[in-house]
Design an enzyme around this catalytic site. Sequence first.
Site, PDB file in Angstrom:
ATOM      1  N   ASN A 122       3.637   5.648  -3.462  1.00  0.00           N
ATOM      2  CA  ASN A 122       3.272   6.978  -2.956  1.00  0.00           C
ATOM      3  C   ASN A 122       4.283   8.076  -3.329  1.00  0.00           C
ATOM      4  O   ASN A 122       4.006   9.261  -3.117  1.00  0.00           O
ATOM      5  CB  ASN A 122       3.038   6.953  -1.438  1.00  0.00           C
ATOM      6  CG  ASN A 122       1.759   6.257  -1.033  1.00  0.00           C
ATOM      7  OD1 ASN A 122       1.685   5.615   0.004  1.00  0.00           O
ATOM      8  ND2 ASN A 122       0.706   6.381  -1.848  1.00  0.00           N
TER       9      ASN A 122
ATOM     10  N   ASP B 103      -6.507   5.119   5.790  1.00  0.00           N
ATOM     11  CA  ASP B 103      -6.963   5.810   4.597  1.00  0.00           C
ATOM     12  C   ASP B 103      -8.094   6.770   4.933  1.00  0.00           C
ATOM     13  O   ASP B 103      -8.968   6.453   5.733  1.00  0.00           O
ATOM     14  CB  ASP B 103      -7.480   4.734   3.615  1.00  0.00           C
ATOM     15  CG  ASP B 103      -7.432   5.195   2.173  1.00  0.00           C
ATOM     16  OD1 ASP B 103      -7.214   6.393   1.938  1.00  0.00           O
ATOM     17  OD2 ASP B 103      -7.623   4.353   1.290  1.00  0.00           O
TER      18      ASP B 103
HETATM   19  C1  IPE Z   1      -2.660   2.814   0.270  1.00  0.00           C
HETATM   20  O1  IPE Z   1      -3.329   3.895  -0.180  1.00  0.00           O
HETATM   21  C2  IPE Z   1      -1.346   3.243   0.832  1.00  0.00           C
HETATM   22  C3  IPE Z   1      -1.343   3.762   2.171  1.00  0.00           C
HETATM   23  C4  IPE Z   1      -2.374   3.945   2.947  1.00  0.00           C
HETATM   24  C5  IPE Z   1      -0.004   4.099   2.619  1.00  0.00           C
HETATM   25  P1  IPE Z   1      -3.115   4.553  -1.610  1.00  0.00           P
HETATM   26  O2  IPE Z   1      -3.959   5.780  -1.608  1.00  0.00           O
HETATM   27  O3  IPE Z   1      -1.675   4.743  -1.881  1.00  0.00           O
HETATM   28  O4  IPE Z   1      -3.659   3.468  -2.616  1.00  0.00           O
HETATM   29  P2  IPE Z   1      -4.739   3.691  -3.767  1.00  0.00           P
HETATM   30  O5  IPE Z   1      -4.050   4.513  -4.822  1.00  0.00           O
HETATM   31  O6  IPE Z   1      -5.895   4.427  -3.171  1.00  0.00           O
HETATM   32  O7  IPE Z   1      -5.111   2.317  -4.230  1.00  0.00           O
HETATM   33 MG    MG Z   2      -5.913   6.249  -2.102  1.00  0.00          MG
END
Ligand code: IPE
Ligand code: MG
Length: 232
Positions: A65, A16
């Site tokens: 996603n 992330d």
């Molecule tokens: C988690 O992050 C998913 C991945 C890293 C693939 P997201 O960005 O999709 O999740 P949130 O919306 O921040 O909780």
């Molecule tokens: Mg996110």
Amino acid sequence: MSENASLPRHIGFIVDGKSAMGKTAWLAGTYEGHLAGYNALKDVVLEVLHRGVKYASAYVFSTENWKRSEEEVRHLMKLLLNILKADLPIFIENEVRLRVVGSREGLSDQLIKAIDEAEEKTADLKNGELVLCLNYGGHLEIADAVKKIVQSGVSPEEITPELIAQNIYAPEVPPCDLIVRTSSEQRLSNFMLWRSAYSELMFIEKNWPDMTTDDVSVILEEYANRNRRFGK
Ligand code: IPE
Ligand code: MG
């Protein structure tokens, strides 16, 4: 590979965050941004497996996603296809087994073919495993397990946690001893819900594309200092 209890058997990575330059990002923006994130992922995963951790999983695309922009989804899918095709020799050279877990629904035929091929060509490799969580959701994984169990015709009395564990995706992959999420976000976002019951959680300020093999030492050291009790 290791008898050392202070070494996790399975680390889950929730990759992330934007890079320090603020321009590139993993799961937020450009193809180049995602590529920077992936390069860090490859380095970190290979290092972790090299240190004797048997399983590394990486959350690269969630079932939620698809709500991202069409352009971003396209970038990500293209990158995932490239990884599975172009980088396959790197995983083979390092004797790393690749597994891809998640739903195939919505994935292109080309990507599905690349997944099958990557899994097939690495199936016998024994220097650790990379589990790519692609179009993965923890809720869906559990629902899919329940579906399989019901279809098998077992009676309600036979339903146990062990039976569910045997029916989740890639059931040989053990629970996550440790889950690491970068960019200061502190949540699971539907990652490894079944396998996270007793996971140690580690939240790192750094953004994923800035992660290096040096961070692996920090992560493993901190894990070794955690006191895991499993309810005892
Ligand atoms: C988690 O992050 C998913 C991945 C890293 C693939 P997201 O960005 O999709 O999740 P949130 O919306 O921040 O909780
Ligand atoms: Mg996110």
